[in-house]
Motif scaffolding. Sequence first.
Motif, mmCIF file in Angstrom:
data_model
loop_
_atom_site.group_PDB
_atom_site.id
_atom_site.type_symbol
_atom_site.label_atom_id
_atom_site.label_comp_id
_atom_site.label_asym_id
_atom_site.label_seq_id
_atom_site.Cartn_x
_atom_site.Cartn_y
_atom_site.Cartn_z
ATOM 1 N N VAL A 190 -18.112 5.651 20.649
ATOM 2 C CA VAL A 190 -18.532 5.465 22.031
ATOM 3 C C VAL A 190 -18.491 3.975 22.344
ATOM 4 N N GLU A 191 -17.795 3.632 23.414
ATOM 5 C CA GLU A 191 -17.736 2.243 23.862
ATOM 6 C C GLU A 191 -18.767 2.013 24.970
ATOM 7 N N PHE A 217 -8.102 -1.476 21.789
ATOM 8 C CA PHE A 217 -6.886 -1.373 22.585
ATOM 9 C C PHE A 217 -7.303 -1.373 24.050
ATOM 10 N N ARG A 218 -6.334 -1.608 24.896
ATOM 11 C CA ARG A 218 -6.608 -1.490 26.327
ATOM 12 C C ARG A 218 -5.402 -0.873 27.022
ATOM 13 N N PHE A 236 -10.549 0.677 24.759
ATOM 14 C CA PHE A 236 -10.873 1.722 23.802
ATOM 15 C C PHE A 236 -11.120 1.105 22.428
ATOM 16 N N CYS A 237 -12.069 1.653 21.688
ATOM 17 C CA CYS A 237 -12.135 1.331 20.272
ATOM 18 C C CYS A 237 -11.632 2.536 19.485
ATOM 19 N N ALA A 238 -11.098 2.258 18.307
ATOM 20 C CA ALA A 238 -10.497 3.295 17.484
ATOM 21 C C ALA A 238 -10.776 2.992 16.020
ATOM 22 N N GLY A 248 -12.535 6.437 20.986
ATOM 23 C CA GLY A 248 -13.571 6.658 21.966
ATOM 24 C C GLY A 248 -12.960 7.013 23.316
ATOM 25 N N GLN A 249 -13.831 7.251 24.295
ATOM 26 C CA GLN A 249 -13.387 7.631 25.634
ATOM 27 C C GLN A 249 -12.997 6.430 26.480
ATOM 28 N N GLY A 250 -13.385 5.251 26.060
ATOM 29 C CA GLY A 250 -13.012 4.048 26.788
ATOM 30 C C GLY A 250 -14.101 3.572 27.735
ATOM 31 N N THR A 251 -14.049 2.285 28.042
ATOM 32 C CA THR A 251 -14.953 1.690 29.017
ATOM 33 C C THR A 251 -14.132 0.812 29.952
#
Length: 123
Positions: free
Chosen positions: A5-6, A37-38, A94-96, A114-117
Amino acid sequence: QARLVESGGGLVQSGGSLRLSCEDRLSMLGSYSIAWFRQAPGRERERVSCISRDGRPIYGEIVNGRFTTSRDNAKDLVYLQMNSLKPEDTAVYFCAAGQRCYTDFGPEHFPSWGQGTQVTVSA
């Protein structure tokens, strides 16, 4: 696999800073290398950074000294400190999690995401 989770995204003015956090709801973050990543609308996913389990970071070309990744394994958190933000940094971040960063930390090495922020940088 990790359940990531971010948090920490938001709206910031150009030149400002944000700190993103990545946590693993399964509290196993210390077992993984963690990459950021973005992805912006209409653009390909970009590599931002990766930090190994023992805390060694590597960065993508887009960072250019502005971002720093770190980790606190005791708190089960990985951070992405972003300074001198620009409008072109606007994206979902995103984190991975994966076993290793590898030299190029390609997304194929990270099976858990994660789902991203959302990060939005205004001019």
